[in-house]
Write a protein that holds these residues in place. Sequence first.
Motif, PDB file in Angstrom:
ATOM      1  N   ILE A 136     -61.542  57.906 -50.952  1.00 56.96           N
ATOM      2  CA  ILE A 136     -62.531  57.106 -51.672  1.00 56.96           C
ATOM      3  C   ILE A 136     -63.926  57.706 -51.495  1.00 56.96           C
ATOM      4  CG2 ILE A 136     -63.724  54.885 -51.698  1.00 56.96           C
ATOM      5  CD1 ILE A 136     -61.088  54.690 -53.084  1.00 56.96           C
ATOM      6  N   ASN A 137     -64.251  58.118 -50.267  1.00 57.95           N
ATOM      7  CA  ASN A 137     -65.559  58.716 -50.008  1.00 57.95           C
ATOM      8  C   ASN A 137     -65.770  59.971 -50.845  1.00 57.95           C
ATOM      9  OD1 ASN A 137     -66.169  56.728 -48.189  1.00 57.95           O
ATOM     10  ND2 ASN A 137     -65.670  57.937 -46.373  1.00 57.95           N
ATOM     11  N   TYR A 138     -64.726  60.809 -50.932  1.00 56.84           N
ATOM     12  CA  TYR A 138     -64.834  62.010 -51.764  1.00 56.84           C
ATOM     13  C   TYR A 138     -65.118  61.604 -53.210  1.00 56.84           C
ATOM     14  CZ  TYR A 138     -63.468  65.921 -54.707  1.00 56.84           C
ATOM     15  OH  TYR A 138     -63.469  66.893 -55.677  1.00 56.84           O
ATOM     16  N   ASP A 139     -64.387  60.620 -53.689  1.00 55.33           N
ATOM     17  CA  ASP A 139     -64.519  60.204 -55.084  1.00 55.33           C
ATOM     18  C   ASP A 139     -65.913  59.666 -55.373  1.00 55.33           C
ATOM     19  OD1 ASP A 139     -62.544  60.287 -57.246  1.00 55.33           O
ATOM     20  OD2 ASP A 139     -63.077  58.181 -57.519  1.00 55.33           O
ATOM     21  N   ILE A 140     -66.456  58.925 -54.427  1.00 50.40           N
ATOM     22  CA  ILE A 140     -67.809  58.389 -54.594  1.00 50.40           C
ATOM     23  C   ILE A 140     -68.825  59.526 -54.631  1.00 50.40           C
ATOM     24  CG2 ILE A 140     -69.618  57.105 -53.375  1.00 50.40           C
ATOM     25  CD1 ILE A 140     -67.485  55.110 -52.536  1.00 50.40           C
ATOM     26  N   ARG A 141     -68.651  60.522 -53.759  1.00 47.22           N
ATOM     27  CA  ARG A 141     -69.587  61.656 -53.718  1.00 47.22           C
ATOM     28  C   ARG A 141     -69.654  62.385 -55.058  1.00 47.22           C
ATOM     29  NH1 ARG A 141     -67.202  62.712 -48.594  1.00 47.22           N
ATOM     30  NH2 ARG A 141     -65.956  64.453 -49.408  1.00 47.22           N
ATOM     31  N   HIS A 142     -68.546  62.437 -55.753  1.00 47.74           N
ATOM     32  CA  HIS A 142     -68.486  63.238 -56.970  1.00 47.74           C
ATOM     33  C   HIS A 142     -68.789  62.444 -58.237  1.00 47.74           C
ATOM     34  CE1 HIS A 142     -66.978  67.147 -55.422  1.00 47.74           C
ATOM     35  NE2 HIS A 142     -66.794  66.386 -54.367  1.00 47.74           N
ATOM     36  N   GLY A 143     -69.177  61.186 -58.089  1.00 50.50           N
ATOM     37  CA  GLY A 143     -69.715  60.444 -59.219  1.00 50.50           C
ATOM     38  C   GLY A 143     -68.716  59.573 -59.959  1.00 50.50           C
ATOM     39  N   TYR A 144     -69.278  58.737 -60.819  1.00 50.74           N
ATOM     40  CA  TYR A 144     -68.499  57.748 -61.581  1.00 50.74           C
ATOM     41  C   TYR A 144     -68.042  58.366 -62.903  1.00 50.74           C
ATOM     42  CZ  TYR A 144     -67.462  53.366 -64.039  1.00 50.74           C
ATOM     43  OH  TYR A 144     -66.857  52.353 -64.741  1.00 50.74           O
ATOM     44  N   ARG A 145     -66.737  58.319 -63.134  1.00 53.95           N
ATOM     45  CA  ARG A 145     -66.154  58.958 -64.324  1.00 53.95           C
ATOM     46  C   ARG A 145     -66.102  58.026 -65.530  1.00 53.95           C
ATOM     47  NH1 ARG A 145     -62.972  60.263 -60.089  1.00 53.95           N
ATOM     48  NH2 ARG A 145     -61.327  58.799 -60.723  1.00 53.95           N
ATOM     49  N   GLY A 146     -66.568  56.817 -65.375  1.00 53.02           N
ATOM     50  CA  GLY A 146     -66.605  55.905 -66.505  1.00 53.02           C
ATOM     51  C   GLY A 146     -65.508  54.860 -66.447  1.00 53.02           C
ATOM     52  N   PRO A 147     -65.507  53.931 -67.408  1.00 53.61           N
ATOM     53  CA  PRO A 147     -64.541  52.829 -67.388  1.00 53.61           C
ATOM     54  C   PRO A 147     -63.118  53.304 -67.654  1.00 53.61           C
ATOM     55  CG  PRO A 147     -65.740  52.835 -69.452  1.00 53.61           C
ATOM     56  CD  PRO A 147     -66.396  53.871 -68.583  1.00 53.61           C
ATOM     57  N   GLU A 148     -62.158  52.466 -67.248  1.00 60.10           N
ATOM     58  CA  GLU A 148     -60.750  52.742 -67.538  1.00 60.10           C
ATOM     59  C   GLU A 148     -60.531  52.797 -69.054  1.00 60.10           C
ATOM     60  OE1 GLU A 148     -56.640  53.309 -66.710  1.00 60.10           O
ATOM     61  OE2 GLU A 148     -58.376  53.351 -65.361  1.00 60.10           O
ATOM     62  N   ARG A 149     -61.120  51.839 -69.751  1.00 64.51           N
ATOM     63  CA  ARG A 149     -61.096  51.816 -71.220  1.00 64.51           C
ATOM     64  C   ARG A 149     -62.121  50.801 -71.698  1.00 64.51           C
ATOM     65  NH1 ARG A 149     -55.763  48.354 -73.123  1.00 64.51           N
ATOM     66  NH2 ARG A 149     -55.819  46.773 -71.481  1.00 64.51           N
ATOM     67  N   THR A 150     -62.437  50.868 -72.966  1.00 70.24           N
ATOM     68  CA  THR A 150     -63.385  49.924 -73.558  1.00 70.24           C
ATOM     69  C   THR A 150     -62.628  49.006 -74.505  1.00 70.24           C
ATOM     70  OG1 THR A 150     -65.223  51.503 -73.407  1.00 70.24           O
ATOM     71  CG2 THR A 150     -65.466  49.673 -74.965  1.00 70.24           C
ATOM     72  N   LEU A 151     -62.674  47.698 -74.237  1.00 71.03           N
ATOM     73  CA  LEU A 151     -61.931  46.732 -75.044  1.00 71.03           C
ATOM     74  C   LEU A 151     -62.712  46.348 -76.303  1.00 71.03           C
ATOM     75  CD1 LEU A 151     -60.471  44.411 -72.242  1.00 71.03           C
ATOM     76  CD2 LEU A 151     -59.552  46.526 -73.186  1.00 71.03           C
ATOM     77  N   TRP A 152     -64.020  46.202 -76.177  1.00 68.41           N
ATOM     78  CA  TRP A 152     -64.849  45.972 -77.366  1.00 68.41           C
ATOM     79  C   TRP A 152     -66.224  46.591 -77.123  1.00 68.41           C
ATOM     80  CZ3 TRP A 152     -63.922  42.016 -73.871  1.00 68.41           C
ATOM     81  CH2 TRP A 152     -65.034  41.424 -73.267  1.00 68.41           C
ATOM     82  N   LYS A 153     -66.839  47.014 -78.201  1.00 69.61           N
ATOM     83  CA  LYS A 153     -68.151  47.649 -78.124  1.00 69.61           C
ATOM     84  C   LYS A 153     -69.256  46.628 -78.337  1.00 69.61           C
ATOM     85  CE  LYS A 153     -66.374  52.104 -79.724  1.00 69.61           C
ATOM     86  NZ  LYS A 153     -66.451  53.185 -80.757  1.00 69.61           N
ATOM     87  N   ALA A 154     -70.503  47.067 -78.126  1.00 70.11           N
ATOM     88  CA  ALA A 154     -71.641  46.145 -78.174  1.00 70.11           C
ATOM     89  C   ALA A 154     -71.776  45.472 -79.534  1.00 70.11           C
ATOM     90  CB  ALA A 154     -72.921  46.892 -77.815  1.00 70.11           C
ATOM     91  N   ASP A 155     -71.425  46.179 -80.607  1.00 67.51           N
ATOM     92  CA  ASP A 155     -71.577  45.617 -81.951  1.00 67.51           C
ATOM     93  C   ASP A 155     -70.323  44.893 -82.444  1.00 67.51           C
ATOM     94  OD1 ASP A 155     -70.064  47.866 -82.068  1.00 67.51           O
ATOM     95  OD2 ASP A 155     -71.005  48.699 -83.871  1.00 67.51           O
ATOM     96  N   GLU A 156     -69.371  44.681 -81.527  1.00 69.85           N
ATOM     97  CA  GLU A 156     -68.127  44.004 -81.882  1.00 69.85           C
ATOM     98  C   GLU A 156     -68.047  42.651 -81.177  1.00 69.85           C
ATOM     99  OE1 GLU A 156     -65.349  48.010 -82.462  1.00 69.85           O
ATOM    100  OE2 GLU A 156     -65.190  46.804 -80.624  1.00 69.85           O
ATOM    101  N   ALA A 157     -67.227  41.779 -81.726  1.00 69.22           N
ATOM    102  CA  ALA A 157     -67.065  40.445 -81.138  1.00 69.22           C
ATOM    103  C   ALA A 157     -66.348  40.547 -79.798  1.00 69.22           C
ATOM    104  CB  ALA A 157     -66.274  39.555 -82.084  1.00 69.22           C
ATOM    105  N   ALA A 158     -66.820  39.777 -78.825  1.00 66.15           N
ATOM    106  CA  ALA A 158     -66.191  39.790 -77.496  1.00 66.15           C
ATOM    107  C   ALA A 158     -64.806  39.162 -77.565  1.00 66.15           C
ATOM    108  CB  ALA A 158     -67.070  39.034 -76.508  1.00 66.15           C
ATOM    109  N   TRP A 159     -63.925  39.628 -76.718  1.00 64.00           N
ATOM    110  CA  TRP A 159     -62.562  39.074 -76.651  1.00 64.00           C
ATOM    111  C   TRP A 159     -62.589  37.714 -75.967  1.00 64.00           C
ATOM    112  CZ3 TRP A 159     -58.300  43.172 -75.208  1.00 64.00           C
ATOM    113  CH2 TRP A 159     -58.316  44.199 -76.154  1.00 64.00           C
ATOM    114  N   SER A 160     -61.614  36.898 -76.285  1.00 69.26           N
ATOM    115  CA  SER A 160     -61.452  35.622 -75.580  1.00 69.26           C
ATOM    116  C   SER A 160     -60.892  35.893 -74.183  1.00 69.26           C
ATOM    117  CB  SER A 160     -60.490  34.716 -76.347  1.00 69.26           C
ATOM    118  OG  SER A 160     -59.172  35.267 -76.325  1.00 69.26           O
ATOM    119  N   GLU A 161     -61.069  34.915 -73.309  1.00 69.72           N
ATOM    120  CA  GLU A 161     -60.579  35.099 -71.935  1.00 69.72           C
ATOM    121  C   GLU A 161     -59.067  35.245 -71.911  1.00 69.72           C
ATOM    122  OE1 GLU A 161     -61.945  32.362 -69.024  1.00 69.72           O
ATOM    123  OE2 GLU A 161     -64.081  32.723 -69.429  1.00 69.72           O
ATOM    124  N   ASP A 162     -58.367  34.510 -72.757  1.00 73.80           N
ATOM    125  CA  ASP A 162     -56.908  34.623 -72.797  1.00 73.80           C
ATOM    126  C   ASP A 162     -56.486  36.017 -73.210  1.00 73.80           C
ATOM    127  OD1 ASP A 162     -56.586  32.015 -72.006  1.00 73.80           O
ATOM    128  OD2 ASP A 162     -56.283  31.216 -74.031  1.00 73.80           O
TER     129      ASP A 162
END
Length: 875
Positions: free
Chosen positions: A311-337
């Motif tokens: 984990i320490n190694y991974d933190i040192r080398h930076g954040y690679r981004g999200p696992e995936r994007t479910l909706w974008k800023a200009d799209e409607a948010a998903w429901s909790e379900d």
Amino acid sequence: MKFLKVLKFLLKFAIGCILSGMVVAIAGYYYYSQDLPDVVQLKDVRLQTPMQVLSSDGELIATFGERRRIPLKYEDIPPVVLQAVIATEDSRFYDHFGVDPVGILRAMYIGLKNRSFSQGGSTITQQVAKNFFLTPEKSIGRKIREMILAIRMEKELSKEEIIALYLNMINFGSRAYGVGSAAYTFFGKQPNELTISEAALLAGLPNAPSAYNPIYHPDRALTRRNWVLHRMLDQGFIDQQQYEHAIAEPLNVAYHVPKIAFSAPYVAEMARQFMYDKFGEQAYTDGYKVYTTISKLDQVTATNAIHDQVINYDIRHGYRGPERTLWKADEAAWSEDKILSALGNYMCYNELCPAVVIKDNDTQATALLSDGKKIQISFDGVKWARAYINDNQQGPLPTTVSSVIKAGQQIWVKQQDNQWMLAQIPSINGSLVSINSDNGQIRALVGGFNYNISKFNRATQAIRQIGSTIKPFIYTAALDKGLTMSTMLNDAPIMRTNAGSDAWRPKNSPPVYQGPLRLRVGLSMSKNVMMVRTLRAIGVDYAATYLERFGFPKDNISRHESLALGSASFTPLQVTRAYAVLANGGYLVTPYLIDRIEYSEGGVIYQHAPEIACHDCLIELADENRDRQVNLDNVENVIQSSGADEPEQSKLKADDSMLLPDPSIPFDRLINPDGSVAQAIDENKTKGPVYAPHVISSDIAFIIKDALKSTIWGDPNGLWTGTAWRSKSLGRKDIGGKTGTTNSSKDVWFAGFGANIVTTVWLGFDDHRRELGKARRDTLSNNSYIAAEGGAVTANPVWNDYMSVILKDIPQQQDIKPATVISVLIDKKSGLLATQPGNDAIMEYFIEGTEPTKYATKEVGTKVTDENGNTSELF
């Protein structure tokens, strides 16, 4: 008269029917009795019971097998359970002979009345016969065989034996077979802890385990339980007050699985494979208890050490981004379900769990976990997340939360210090193997970051380049060839040019060169060019063959000069075994994981007999090597290949004490205290000790082991530092080891020992083409610098984390110096004898007869004083 004739006819007809029935019955009995099994075998029946894998201290690691079962003896089954089952299944159990005519007639009556023969009138004995010997088909033939077997069982077995068989084999649902397993599966209790209500619930399940399952069908289960309680009341097993109290109890059921004391999935899989190879499919059904050699403390510490540093190694080398994007800023948010449905496809790995960001701003983000819980992530939880650019480059530190994570992104989070942190699944992996160097017992084994992510066992299956971790073994070969720890070799650049090929320029890392250095210093500082010169001095083929003594596979050993820099490839377990030879005095022990195997009822059926390092044995050198002879031709070759300048070569030539034993001469023989020769003994033929082969002499092993301590502690006066200086934090003088880093830092290693424990750590990418790279590191003063990953900075901390815990309660051990090893005061600069103690002198170990015979020249101002006290001017 007419009446008498009719009566006579009816009597004859009845007698004829009876006789015919008897003939049919006898014929049917003999017909259906053919090929029926012998019920006597039920006295020694082995119920299908899962295999248990346990640690050396008896903690459960894993279970394997479709059916969960905890076999019980009759006396361990509580009366309330017996009463509930008898009242439900066979109220005349103690009165019938295996078949109950009354029960059959009752079943027939109910069937005719309801126009449905749902009740077969089978006794408990018949159910045991059907489950053990017959198929579940519904036919008259099967029913007749069942009755015959039940009658025979009643003759051979007691009622107690029959009902114990029934309660141990019957299916209660949810993979629980037998009342012992059912009590734990549904209530988390031992059978003797069950209440009347709970016993009644279990008694009602075998009739239809799926239909009455209390977890999935609580209403049906409650109705069935109440009916059983009513039967117990009718049979007089409980009184009215007990009945009313029991029927008022809620179900209180929950699904319980066997409690795993700690996670060791790679170990569990190795044990499973061992058992399958030995017993086949029966390994999963015969209730074996497999005791491994690992302990909870060692394994948990090893797992945490690998996990934290990955984990320490991974933190040192930076954040690679999200696992995936479910909706974008200009799209409607998903429901909790909908979010929860998407998260249902992911699981937590160690403490890393999936989450979806549902709200973000500059100072805080809100995320939803898979269990529906909402969490807050503050800036402290993301401030580590420099942007990953590549393995050698990271972006600047973030300044806001929203610059790192945004609404709609699926991320990974972990809880640390009572707050939620942004995390990610590491791309790097690692392994750790720790063994007892005296007998090969595996104390801990970690095959990767997480078994659910990758089942590939890097500790035993990953064949990776070893890098500088190979150097102690080549230096061992050099000592056996006649060099000593005071031999001077030139730490200067090397270039080899072959016709038609590129020039080979082995370099130090870092590329610093210090001229002639003692062999001990070269090993401790991991000087590559000195290692190449050593290999040239003893010969590549000699060194490659010598490596086989340490258990390294011949096919994995490269036979060219790059061998000096660790071009050979081995598994972490093989490296650990080899380092154990250096730690235990020269004995090649065989690592083992399975200590013993027991039946579920008790009794050991397998006990491993480890190969041991026979420290109590006397050592008798082979006659040919007892008097080591000087081979002047070899000495000349060693000196000329050393890289030393002309004056230094003259000094080496004058030192004619270099001992060069013939490597073809047999290894040392082990002699028992009584004078008998100790041979390796086949564990299957004797209960005596099994001695490990002695593959290098104890004097050489002692010296190399001592030299490896210098890689941690360096020069006593601080003139130079070993590559493993970070292990000084353990504060022990009995530890030593070696760092290893391959070209471009694709593999990093640390292997070392402390007391009688040898541990190897490896880290790298599964894609061997990928480099570990460089990372920005922060200092205590908040300054940062770029540093390359390597054995010292990446693998050594894992070793420290593990060994600091494991060695905590083990006293420091003093190595016993072999009688053939002597201590001599030498000059640090030349490796020759020192004239007097001082900062320029140091004690060095030598095999008796290999120590220098010449004194170092002493410089005083512009005058030089030789060993006879004569002085002369330098200028």
